[in-house]
Design an enzyme around this catalytic site. Structure first.
Site, PDB file in Angstrom:
ATOM      1  CD  GLU A 250      -2.659  -0.945   2.711  1.00 28.75           C
ATOM      2  OE1 GLU A 250      -2.382  -0.041   3.521  1.00 28.75           O
ATOM      3  OE2 GLU A 250      -3.538  -1.785   2.916  1.00 28.75           O
ATOM      4  CE  LYS A 252       5.365   4.430   6.991  1.00 31.81           C
ATOM      5  NZ  LYS A 252       5.059   5.736   7.538  1.00 31.81           N
ATOM      6  NE  ARG A 257      -2.766   3.974  12.780  1.00 29.14           N
ATOM      7  CZ  ARG A 257      -2.060   2.841  12.849  1.00 29.14           C
ATOM      8  NH1 ARG A 257      -0.752   2.892  12.966  1.00 29.14           N
ATOM      9  NH2 ARG A 257      -2.662   1.679  12.813  1.00 29.14           N
ATOM     10  NE  ARG A 272       2.332   6.339  15.387  1.00 27.12           N
ATOM     11  CZ  ARG A 272       3.013   5.808  16.370  1.00 27.12           C
ATOM     12  NH1 ARG A 272       2.806   6.199  17.606  1.00 27.12           N
ATOM     13  NH2 ARG A 272       3.899   4.856  16.138  1.00 27.12           N
ATOM     14  CD  GLU A 302      -0.846   8.699   7.781  1.00 29.22           C
ATOM     15  OE1 GLU A 302      -1.299   7.850   8.561  1.00 29.22           O
ATOM     16  OE2 GLU A 302       0.240   9.277   7.967  1.00 29.22           O
ATOM     17  CG  PHE A 342      -4.415   2.606   6.562  1.00 24.26           C
ATOM     18  CD1 PHE A 342      -4.376   1.785   7.673  1.00 24.26           C
ATOM     19  CD2 PHE A 342      -4.010   3.931   6.684  1.00 24.26           C
ATOM     20  CE1 PHE A 342      -3.956   2.274   8.903  1.00 24.26           C
ATOM     21  CE2 PHE A 342      -3.580   4.439   7.908  1.00 24.26           C
ATOM     22  CZ  PHE A 342      -3.560   3.598   9.030  1.00 24.26           C
ATOM     23  NE  ARG A 434       7.150   0.046  16.743  1.00 25.14           N
ATOM     24  CZ  ARG A 434       6.847   1.103  15.990  1.00 25.14           C
ATOM     25  NH1 ARG A 434       6.849   1.015  14.671  1.00 25.14           N
ATOM     26  NH2 ARG A 434       6.539   2.241  16.558  1.00 25.14           N
ATOM     27  CE  LYS A 440       8.530   2.090  10.519  1.00 24.03           C
ATOM     28  NZ  LYS A 440       8.351   3.160  11.448  1.00 24.03           N
TER      29      LYS A 440
HETATM   30  P1  ATP Z   1       7.049   6.581  10.835  1.00 24.60           P
HETATM   31  O1  ATP Z   1       7.897   7.115  11.947  1.00 24.60           O
HETATM   32  O2  ATP Z   1       7.775   5.700   9.887  1.00 24.60           O
HETATM   33  O3  ATP Z   1       6.163   7.574  10.193  1.00 24.60           O
HETATM   34  P2  ATP Z   1       5.557   5.555  12.925  1.00 24.60           P
HETATM   35  O4  ATP Z   1       6.632   5.063  13.833  1.00 24.60           O
HETATM   36  O5  ATP Z   1       4.859   6.828  13.229  1.00 24.60           O
HETATM   37  O6  ATP Z   1       6.068   5.557  11.455  1.00 24.60           O
HETATM   38  P3  ATP Z   1       4.737   3.048  12.197  1.00 24.60           P
HETATM   39  O7  ATP Z   1       3.713   2.165  12.756  1.00 24.60           O
HETATM   40  O8  ATP Z   1       6.121   2.613  12.353  1.00 24.60           O
HETATM   41  O9  ATP Z   1       4.480   4.435  12.852  1.00 24.60           O
HETATM   42  O10 ATP Z   1       4.427   3.327  10.654  1.00 24.60           O
HETATM   43  C1  ATP Z   1       3.118   3.294  10.280  1.00 24.60           C
HETATM   44  C2  ATP Z   1       2.520   4.671  10.173  1.00 24.60           C
HETATM   45  O11 ATP Z   1       2.455   5.051   8.814  1.00 24.60           O
HETATM   46  C3  ATP Z   1       1.095   4.626  10.637  1.00 24.60           C
HETATM   47  O12 ATP Z   1       1.003   4.961  11.986  1.00 24.60           O
HETATM   48  C4  ATP Z   1       0.375   5.591   9.759  1.00 24.60           C
HETATM   49  O13 ATP Z   1       0.336   6.852  10.374  1.00 24.60           O
HETATM   50  C5  ATP Z   1       1.240   5.731   8.535  1.00 24.60           C
HETATM   51  N1  ATP Z   1       0.660   5.166   7.299  1.00 24.60           N
HETATM   52  C6  ATP Z   1       0.679   5.758   6.101  1.00 24.60           C
HETATM   53  N2  ATP Z   1       0.124   5.001   5.155  1.00 24.60           N
HETATM   54  C7  ATP Z   1      -0.274   3.863   5.754  1.00 24.60           C
HETATM   55  C8  ATP Z   1      -0.892   2.674   5.297  1.00 24.60           C
HETATM   56  N3  ATP Z   1      -1.215   2.482   4.025  1.00 24.60           N
HETATM   57  N4  ATP Z   1      -1.130   1.705   6.218  1.00 24.60           N
HETATM   58  C9  ATP Z   1      -0.788   1.867   7.507  1.00 24.60           C
HETATM   59  N5  ATP Z   1      -0.199   2.971   7.990  1.00 24.60           N
HETATM   60  C10 ATP Z   1       0.069   3.967   7.128  1.00 24.60           C
END
Ligand code: ATP
Length: 606
Positions: A250, A252, A257, A272, A302, A342, A434, A440
């Site tokens: 998907e 990103k 969020r 979040r 998002e 998503f 997690r 990612k």
């Molecule tokens: P990062 O610091 O890489 O932005 P994070 O640590 O805030 O990520 P992670 O769970 O590691 O959070 O990465 C997922 C985040 O990416 C989600 O919390 C969401 O906000 C965002 N996101 C963007 N597109 C998507 C998607 N298609 N599916 C899930 N999450 C997505």
């Protein structure tokens, strides 16, 4: 239950710097708490009256609290204010002022936990004109009967400064030990917590109905679920390997969020960190009310800022305009958003989180009124926001080879995304976890070590020269979920603007502590210590072995930890809590990956 019993344990908790001792203290407190009060004691320990997502604020400013203190102690307001300035802590000022009460009171009613809790509940409920005086009266009512050390915690609580530094996971451990036969029951409690985000509710269910009652806890509309999170991978190959050869890829998106709960036209949006941020996104509220065909849903998506003219995605920072108290309408006009869903967690009475990804995706694609979906890859979602719609489904393809994933990633990045989220087709929605069911894949992982890390500020060093009176450098730590501890990984002193430096000073001061926090492991002595709360993003040139830092200490080389070389501050991550910071394990794998890359470069160069 005497309030002094709680205060005694809180005092011991503040004094300890050992986590096991902290857990033992909480267990002892739980065991001496009457059943009907366990949830209240949990909230009080967290410095709150209700779960965080309900946003119940006591709303008492320092000035107001000091006025109440002056009235109850019979001292002059000026004198009380002077004590506050001298001690630097409102709780300590309260203790001092009450121990110097002008008139000793002959008959003082003992404070009970019930009385403190319910009085504070009334304080929180008072709103609007004339509420200030009433708040002061309620606070005085408690302070008049309080012992000095009880007054200390009451004032800390009403001003939002009660921080004993207990992690949610420590409370779950303590509940398991106190009421469920030991840590083995922890998983059941954690599951309930992940579905409800309410430790008080978990505690109450446990004492009322045992583990069976906790097992029976279900997710509910308008009660946020703790979000599923992703691990990092270095390449499309690694992602595929983790997913057994086939996966969903998907886009990103780089926005905020949102967890959206809808019942008819009633909508709540959680961040979040599970704060209620409905007021930031009136446009998202409208979009789901008109755009989703079912009455009851919980979806995740998002929100991304878009350029109105070109419909292109804008960087994450543009969403900050939404955070103001006033002027959201204006921000909405100037910085419109596209909402890309998503995941779906609940639809009209059907809980979806235990369904496999593909099934949830199918339901998600059927949610929208106009049937718009981002699937397909070639055309789906090829313009931001799914072609100008406010709500759409995030673009996705199914892939079973690295080349397809890489091409899709290229396309995503070209359209302003950060990269891809790769998801296991068979995985349920794992609330609060997690793991490798979601990973990612970002562009920067491929180009050596430009990864950003999200680290927790645990200490600071006084500034010199131009930075006198502010912090010159911050001591940053990574998080270890295994033992719920923060391990230092670098000192950062560059990348700050003057404005940042001022902001840090104010932002960090509520979290200042006399000594190193119980959950912080450090070899360095900081000038100032903080409760681990504030998360900042840094970039660094590489990860090196270091005898000074405790991140992954002894795990790669004896007596050495891992440290960041040339770290530079990039931004504050106020959408993250300390436990969401980059973990020690993640840093270890980044270090190992970096070794591999370096070796390849050397071999290639030979
Ligand atoms: P990062 O610091 O890489 O932005 P994070 O640590 O805030 O990520 P992670 O769970 O590691 O959070 O990465 C997922 C985040 O990416 C989600 O919390 C969401 O906000 C965002 N996101 C963007 N597109 C998507 C998607 N298609 N599916 C899930 N999450 C997505």
């Amino acid at each position: 239950m005497d309030y002094s019993t709680v205060v005694d344990v809180f005092t011991e908790m503040e004094a300890t710097s050992r986590r096991t001792e902290l857990t033992e203290l909480i267990v002892r407190l739980f065991r001496s708490t009457p059943r009907e009060l366990v949830d209240k004691v949990v909230y009080l320990m967290l410095g709150r009256l209700r779960p965080e997502y309900e946003g119940v604020e006591l709303g008492v400013a320092d000035k107001m609290a000091l006025r109440a203190l002056a009235i109850s102690s019979g001292l002059d307001v000026k004198r009380v204010e002077e004590m506050y300035v001298r001690r630097g802590d409102i709780g300590e000022a309260a203790e001092e002022a009450l121990s110097r009460r002008v008139q000793g009171v002959l008959f003082r009613d003992k404070l009970t936990v019930e009385r403190v809790y319910y009085t504070l509940e009334r304080v929180a409920a008072l709103k609007g004109q004339g509420s200030q005086d009433a708040k002061i009266r309620y606070i005085c009512n408690l302070l008049n009967d309080a012992e000095p050390r009880e007054g200390k915690y009451i004032l800390k609580m009403v001003t939002g400064r009660l921080r004993l530094g207990v992690a949610d996971y420590t409370i779950l451990d303590a509940l398991a030990i106190a009421f469920a036969g030991g840590k083995e029951s922890r998983d059941v409690l954690e599951r309930a917590y992940n579905l409800t985000s309410d430790l008080g509710l978990v505690a109450r269910s446990l004492v009322d109905g045992g583990l069976d009652a906790v097992k029976a806890i279900r997710m509910e509309l308008f009660r946020p679920i703790r979000p599923m999170l992703a691990e990092r991978v270095a390449s499309a190959e690694e992602a595929l390997e983790r997913m057994n050869g086939q996966c969903a890829a998907e886009y990103k998106l780089d926005g905020e969020r949102l967890q959206i709960h809808k019942h008819g036209d009633r909508v709540k949006i959680f961040s979040r960190r599970l704060e209620d941020i409905t007021s930031h996104y009136p446009d998202a509220v409208d979009a789901v009310v008109t755009g989703i065909r079912y009455r009851d849903v919980i979806v995740e998506g998002e929100a991304v800022a878009i350029n109105q003219d070109t419909q292109e995605y804008l960087p994450f920072q543009e969403l900050m305009h939404r955070r103001r108290k006033y002027g959201v309408e204006e921000a909405m006009r100037e910085y419109p958003i596209a909402l890309n869903l998503f995941d779906v967690l609940y639809v009209d009475g059907k809980v979806c989180i235990d369904l496999p990804y593909m099934e949830r995706r199918r339901i998600l694609e059927g949610l929208l009124v106009d049937g718009s979906s981002g699937s397909g890859g070639s055309d789906g979602g090829s313009s931001a926001g799914g072609g100008g719609r406010t709500v759409s489904i995030v673009p996705m393809i199914i892939a079973d080879d690295a080349k397809t994933i890489e091409d899709y990633m290229f396309k995503a990045i070209n359209e302003g995304c950060e990269g891809l989220m790769i998801k296991d087709l068979n995985s349920p929605y794992r609330a609060g976890a997690r793991g490798y069911s979601w990973v990612k894949l970002k562009r920067e992982y491929r180009s050596e070590l430009a990864d950003t890390l999200d680290l927790v500020v645990v200490g600071a060093f006084h500034g010199r020269g131009r930075r006198v009176g502010r912090y010159g450098a911050l001591l940053l730590a990574s998080y270890s979920r295994d033992d719920d501890t923060f391990y230092t990984v670098c000192k950062v002193g560059t990348g700050f603007t003057d404005e940042d430096l001022n902001r840090f000073y104010t932002m960090l001061s509520p979290y200042r502590m006399e000594h190193r926090h119980a959950r912080v492991n450090s070899r360095l002595e900081a000038d100032v210590w903080f409760e681990p709360r504030i998360v900042v993003e840094v970039i660094a040139s590489e990860i090196t072995l270091s005898p000074l830092h405790t991140c992954a200490l002894n795990s790669i080389r004896k007596d050495n930890g891992l440290a960041l070389r040339f770290p530079k501050f990039t931004r504050v991550r106020d959408d993250k809590s300390a436990e969401d910071a980059t973990t020690v394990d993640e840093i270890v794998s980044m270090y190992k990956r970096q070794l591999k890359v370096t070796r390849q470069v050397h071999v290639g160069g030979e």
